[in-house]
Design an enzyme around this catalytic site. Sequence first.
Site, PDB file in Angstrom:
ATOM      1  N   ASN A  74       0.847  -1.199   0.000  1.00 21.89           N
ATOM      2  CA  ASN A  74       0.000   0.000   0.000  1.00 21.89           C
ATOM      3  C   ASN A  74       0.877   1.241   0.000  1.00 21.89           C
ATOM      4  O   ASN A  74       2.108   1.146   0.001  1.00 21.89           O
ATOM      5  CB  ASN A  74      -0.954  -0.031   1.199  1.00 21.89           C
ATOM      6  CG  ASN A  74      -0.191  -0.132   2.503  1.00 21.89           C
ATOM      7  OD1 ASN A  74       0.533   0.776   2.880  1.00 21.89           O
ATOM      8  ND2 ASN A  74      -0.328  -1.271   3.171  1.00 21.89           N
ATOM      9  N   LYS A 133     -11.690  -2.670  18.901  1.00 24.24           N
ATOM     10  CA  LYS A 133     -10.386  -3.196  19.352  1.00 24.24           C
ATOM     11  C   LYS A 133     -10.112  -2.833  20.805  1.00 24.24           C
ATOM     12  O   LYS A 133      -9.041  -3.121  21.322  1.00 24.24           O
ATOM     13  CB  LYS A 133      -9.273  -2.659  18.433  1.00 24.24           C
ATOM     14  CG  LYS A 133      -9.456  -3.096  16.973  1.00 24.24           C
ATOM     15  CD  LYS A 133      -8.209  -2.893  16.123  1.00 24.24           C
ATOM     16  CE  LYS A 133      -8.543  -3.094  14.648  1.00 24.24           C
ATOM     17  NZ  LYS A 133      -7.382  -3.097  13.768  1.00 24.24           N
ATOM     18  N   ASP A 168      -4.743  -9.645  13.080  1.00 25.96           N
ATOM     19  CA  ASP A 168      -4.774  -8.227  13.446  1.00 25.96           C
ATOM     20  C   ASP A 168      -3.808  -8.027  14.619  1.00 25.96           C
ATOM     21  O   ASP A 168      -4.057  -8.492  15.734  1.00 25.96           O
ATOM     22  CB  ASP A 168      -6.199  -7.809  13.832  1.00 25.96           C
ATOM     23  CG  ASP A 168      -6.308  -6.306  13.960  1.00 25.96           C
ATOM     24  OD1 ASP A 168      -5.466  -5.697  14.672  1.00 25.96           O
ATOM     25  OD2 ASP A 168      -7.214  -5.724  13.341  1.00 25.96           O
ATOM     26  N   ASP A 215      -4.391  -6.391   5.108  1.00 22.81           N
ATOM     27  CA  ASP A 215      -5.406  -7.217   5.774  1.00 22.81           C
ATOM     28  C   ASP A 215      -5.408  -8.645   5.233  1.00 22.81           C
ATOM     29  O   ASP A 215      -5.881  -9.560   5.900  1.00 22.81           O
ATOM     30  CB  ASP A 215      -6.798  -6.581   5.583  1.00 22.81           C
ATOM     31  CG  ASP A 215      -6.929  -5.292   6.396  1.00 22.81           C
ATOM     32  OD1 ASP A 215      -6.331  -5.236   7.489  1.00 22.81           O
ATOM     33  OD2 ASP A 215      -7.598  -4.345   5.935  1.00 22.81           O
ATOM     34  N   LYS A 261     -13.761   1.545  15.226  1.00 23.05           N
ATOM     35  CA  LYS A 261     -12.528   0.747  15.335  1.00 23.05           C
ATOM     36  C   LYS A 261     -11.993   0.779  16.752  1.00 23.05           C
ATOM     37  O   LYS A 261     -11.526  -0.216  17.293  1.00 23.05           O
ATOM     38  CB  LYS A 261     -11.451   1.304  14.395  1.00 23.05           C
ATOM     39  CG  LYS A 261     -11.540   0.714  13.010  1.00 23.05           C
ATOM     40  CD  LYS A 261     -10.511   1.278  12.055  1.00 23.05           C
ATOM     41  CE  LYS A 261     -10.954   0.902  10.641  1.00 23.05           C
ATOM     42  NZ  LYS A 261     -10.105   1.436   9.606  1.00 23.05           N
TER      43      LYS A 261
HETATM   44  N1  CTP Z   1      -3.691  -3.072  12.332  1.00 17.43           N
HETATM   45  C1  CTP Z   1      -2.890  -4.077  12.827  1.00 17.43           C
HETATM   46  N2  CTP Z   1      -2.869  -5.293  12.224  1.00 17.43           N
HETATM   47  C2  CTP Z   1      -3.609  -5.554  11.143  1.00 17.43           C
HETATM   48  C3  CTP Z   1      -4.428  -4.524  10.616  1.00 17.43           C
HETATM   49  C4  CTP Z   1      -4.450  -3.292  11.240  1.00 17.43           C
HETATM   50  O1  CTP Z   1      -2.187  -3.844  13.811  1.00 17.43           O
HETATM   51  N3  CTP Z   1      -3.567  -6.754  10.582  1.00 17.43           N
HETATM   52  C5  CTP Z   1      -3.737  -1.780  13.014  1.00 17.43           C
HETATM   53  C6  CTP Z   1      -3.171  -0.628  12.244  1.00 17.43           C
HETATM   54  O2  CTP Z   1      -1.796  -0.466  12.490  1.00 17.43           O
HETATM   55  C7  CTP Z   1      -4.004   0.538  12.737  1.00 17.43           C
HETATM   56  C8  CTP Z   1      -5.347  -0.092  12.959  1.00 17.43           C
HETATM   57  O3  CTP Z   1      -5.101  -1.456  13.229  1.00 17.43           O
HETATM   58  O4  CTP Z   1      -3.560   0.992  13.994  1.00 17.43           O
HETATM   59  C9  CTP Z   1      -6.223   0.054  11.776  1.00 17.43           C
HETATM   60  O5  CTP Z   1      -7.411  -0.661  12.018  1.00 17.43           O
HETATM   61  P1  CTP Z   1      -8.113  -1.555  10.902  1.00 17.43           P
HETATM   62  O6  CTP Z   1      -9.510  -1.738  11.303  1.00 17.43           O
HETATM   63  O7  CTP Z   1      -7.427  -2.821  10.703  1.00 17.43           O
HETATM   64  O8  CTP Z   1      -7.930  -0.665   9.694  1.00 17.43           O
HETATM   65  P2  CTP Z   1      -8.053  -1.109   8.232  1.00 17.43           P
HETATM   66  O9  CTP Z   1      -7.214  -2.297   7.915  1.00 17.43           O
HETATM   67  O10 CTP Z   1      -7.810   0.125   7.437  1.00 17.43           O
HETATM   68  O11 CTP Z   1      -9.570  -1.564   8.266  1.00 17.43           O
HETATM   69  P3  CTP Z   1     -10.652  -1.330   7.151  1.00 17.43           P
HETATM   70  O12 CTP Z   1      -9.995  -1.794   5.906  1.00 17.43           O
HETATM   71  O13 CTP Z   1     -11.795  -2.150   7.595  1.00 17.43           O
HETATM   72  O14 CTP Z   1     -10.943   0.142   7.170  1.00 17.43           O
END
Ligand code: CTP
Length: 393
Positions: A209, A340, A305, A278, A336
Amino acid sequence: MTDTQRASIILGITGGVAAYKAAELARLWIKAGYSVQAVMTEAATHFIGTATLQALTGKPVLTDLWGSSGSGMDHIHASRQADLIVVAPASADFMAKLVQGRADDLLSTLCLARDCPLLLAPAMNREMWSNPATQRNVAQLVEDGIGMIGPDSGEQACGETGVGRMSEPQAIFEAVESLLHQGPLSGKKVLITAGPTYEPIDPVRGITNLSSGKMGYALAAAAREAGAKVVLVSGPTALATPAGVERLNVTTADEMFEAVMSAVTDADVFFAVAAVADYRPAEIGAQKMKKSEQPLTLNLLPNKDILASVAAMPKAPFCVGFAAETEKLLEYAEAKRKKKKLPMLVANLAQNTLGADQAELIVLDDDGQHPLPAADKLSQARRIISHLSKLLS
Ligand code: CTP
């Protein structure tokens, strides 16, 4: 010293074989961004050349009380500009002089005229160190509020073994780091993830990304400035490691998860700034995939996560999440934070922030919303650290 400046250090060098180690110390400080002014006694110049110190510090070495500025006030000027004076090596004779408050050369005059902390790294033969006269002097210097680093025990230049070796430059560097960084996070360990992850599809392609890592790196620098021990788990970025920060490089989300889990045990604070993928491809091609005319379907598996896993630990550190959204910022970000179970989350609009040098942020916590108007990422990082420090206290 203000937040935006790195410290200005006077490195005093007195006569002793360990004077050569002062060059390495100067190099470490210069690398960390400090301004270093070397001041040598006449005896020191017999052990190491002024040219070495001048080349390393980028400044002429001061040796003469009757200095070159013409004002005859070099000792006052130099000591007023310094945040700290470190004498390494400090000889037995120099320590005796300090005890008596003598000022018969530039370095001793400067120490007497200082209005900043003074640290000594003694270096001498073991008999000289254990001599009651030296020990009396050491006790007096400590009582006068002068800091001591070392000496260490080991083999000495004279061939004897015992206490008297000057501490290693790295140890002196670290002692000075903790002295200079007695901020609100002093004594705390802060773990930070930053940058993107990269999930390989085959040896030459992958899913990643647009995260640059700038916000996470700025937070690492700000947390270090605030006195924390900082461990930065970083995905692939082109950024330099902030001074004094320990960096662990990872590529995939799985590697980031493992690195975080092994570093989190004694962490007080966890900042999840990384843009973690993700999903990852279910299979990674051993060879480069060849194109065909047919549509291609990639099978993706969800990644763990990291933030949610850390926040759910029985003795979880204080967890701060980041949310980059392209719409409904506050609604999604607060959802979020709740999901979490985070005490603090930093929200931003992805299209304005990703890869940019500036960021407009909103901090969400149990008290509500706290906007951080647009500013460069280091300034924002300092504001976030200051907000965190208030919540922690
Ligand atoms: N995060 C993490 N581990 C993952 C995914 C995200 O630690 N596998 C952390 C990121 O560093 C950030 C937060 O979670 O602090 C973001 O939340 P998240 O809901 O996972 O964000 P997105 O992946 O952007 O979710 P979405 O695509 O549903 O918006």
